[in-house]
Design an enzyme around this catalytic site. Structure first.
Site, short mmCIF file in Angstrom:
data_model
loop_
_atom_site.label_atom_id
_atom_site.label_comp_id
_atom_site.label_asym_id
_atom_site.label_seq_id
_atom_site.Cartn_x
_atom_site.Cartn_y
_atom_site.Cartn_z
N THR A 15 -8.68 -0.23 -5.70
CA THR A 15 -8.03 -1.02 -5.00
C THR A 15 -6.93 -1.71 -5.91
OG1 THR A 15 -9.36 -3.08 -5.88
CG2 THR A 15 -10.11 -1.91 -3.79
N ASP A 16 -5.80 -2.16 -5.46
CA ASP A 16 -4.83 -2.82 -5.96
C ASP A 16 -4.71 -4.26 -5.60
OD1 ASP A 16 -3.31 -2.90 -3.96
OD2 ASP A 16 -2.22 -1.09 -4.27
N GLN A 17 -3.76 -5.19 -6.09
CA GLN A 17 -3.63 -6.51 -5.71
C GLN A 17 -2.93 -6.80 -4.55
OE1 GLN A 17 -1.08 -7.79 -9.18
NE2 GLN A 17 0.78 -8.07 -7.77
N MET A 18 -2.55 -5.83 -3.82
CA MET A 18 -2.27 -5.94 -2.45
C MET A 18 -3.48 -5.85 -1.60
SD MET A 18 0.79 -3.66 -0.27
CE MET A 18 1.44 -2.84 -1.94
#
Lengths: 143, 143, 143, 143
Positions: A15-18
């Site tokens: 996952t990423d910070q979005m």
């Protein structure tokens, strides 16, 4: 026309910070899908490499429709959309339940350990024949 | 027409057992190139996100010509090939010395934190104007 | 006692949905710091590998104090905390401005291409001598 | 004392030019193992995050004994070695067949969405009780 199915669970690290699976992971999942496609027909990719056959990627395309989230279970449907003595193209559909969330394609050249082209039809006819079963039927007949 | 330049050094973790930089890393490098393009024009991407503007990727394509190796220093030349109120396309050329080893494109939608479309021209006219300086000149005039 | 400094900028792909740089990236950054330490003393790690010297990692430890965020510029200070003919330990401090946000260590064995132990002092005395300059001074004298 | 088992297949992208799974991947696999441990006891980690409970990692250690190779199937045995109202430590053993190829530990703090400490025993007593079943028996009794 055969198809291979690969199940992936989205990892936290993916996952990423979005808050969604980062787009670069799909290329890794596609690769896992190719590994399972070939393993499923009795050709472990590491055995192909040991035999001196490599499939470096020359082109990648992804179309992202909907995001994937952490812990999502995704099914990747993988087929072959083009096959010649010199090249192969794999096609992928990433499913989240009944929904297609991403489609993609990867093109590969057949090369030896020296990275020079290999004629798959001549050098590895059995691999060629087995892969061709994954082609859409009309194309299969043309071979 | 402006262009942004980003320097990347291939990390050991980015190599694979073929002895080359794994193809999935280029998407990460492209993203770093976008980060530096926007930072270079005074718009840190994290500030854009804080302002409620996100650029999720809808399409990715890469054409790999030659491999990159561990410790190689690569320069990514990044421009904008398409810009509208709803979308932007970035174009990338990865250079190893004088040689283009990979080209690629990423398409993005402009969305808010709720992932709904945002009209960049209306909501963030300054961002729109600054990005449009990266367009090829003839297109720039059309705006 | 010498120290090497490596500058890292946190990439978007390195963030996770907690909004911070994912902890697995620090091992990759440490490796980049080792690459730059050795490159800085004229020994490119890829040349060492070409000469038949590899440093597989046997132990990794990280202590995370504060998170790193997207676009943060981090400086990694790298030294050598232990060196023998058979093994080396690198120590790392990840700085965000004046603040230490993470410390870590990696232990490595010296092996040849066949993964068997290599006596660094005998086989590559120059590499041994150069590395030992990064040891804390009192240990340096003991050699 | 309960234990959780997670099966991982080494991906091509996870290998490096030494021909083995890169060491940074183990942290990602450990995380996948934690995800499956909690999912297996009916607590999806994403639900915990939605409830406002996060487990940022404060310490990571890995001891690598033997390499893992592409397409290897690995089983990660995960337990809990320490649990208090403020912290938890997970322990991992990575098995390749009957052989332990890596052991590791991760320490985590219990925090809320604001990254401030949370007393797990008070705020989420059920989570605390369920996790404590994974402790070695003697420790379990002490609770």
């Amino acid at each position: 026309m055969k198809q291979s199915q690969t199940t992936i669970q989205v990892r936290y690290a993916e996952t990423d910070q979005m808050g969604i699976a980062h787009h670069s992971n799909y290329a890794v999942w596609f690769e896992q899908a190719r590994t399972e496609l070939t393993a499923g027909i009795g050709m472990h990719y590491r055995d192909l490499e040991a035999m001196g056959l490599m499939l470096p990627l020359t082109d990648l395309s992804c179309h992202y429709r909907l995001p994937a989230l952490y812990e999502d279970t995704l099914v990747i449907q993988t087929g072959i959309t083009f096959l010649s003595a010199a090249r192969v193209t794999f096609g992928y559909r990433v499913m989240k339940g009944e929904t297609v969330i991403c489609t993609g394609e990867t093109r590969h050249a057949f090369v030896g350990r020296d990275m020079r082209p290999v004629n798959l039809k001549k050098r590895f006819p059995e691999v060629f024949r087995t892969l061709s079963e994954f082609l859409p039927e009309e194309e299969n007949k043309e071979e």
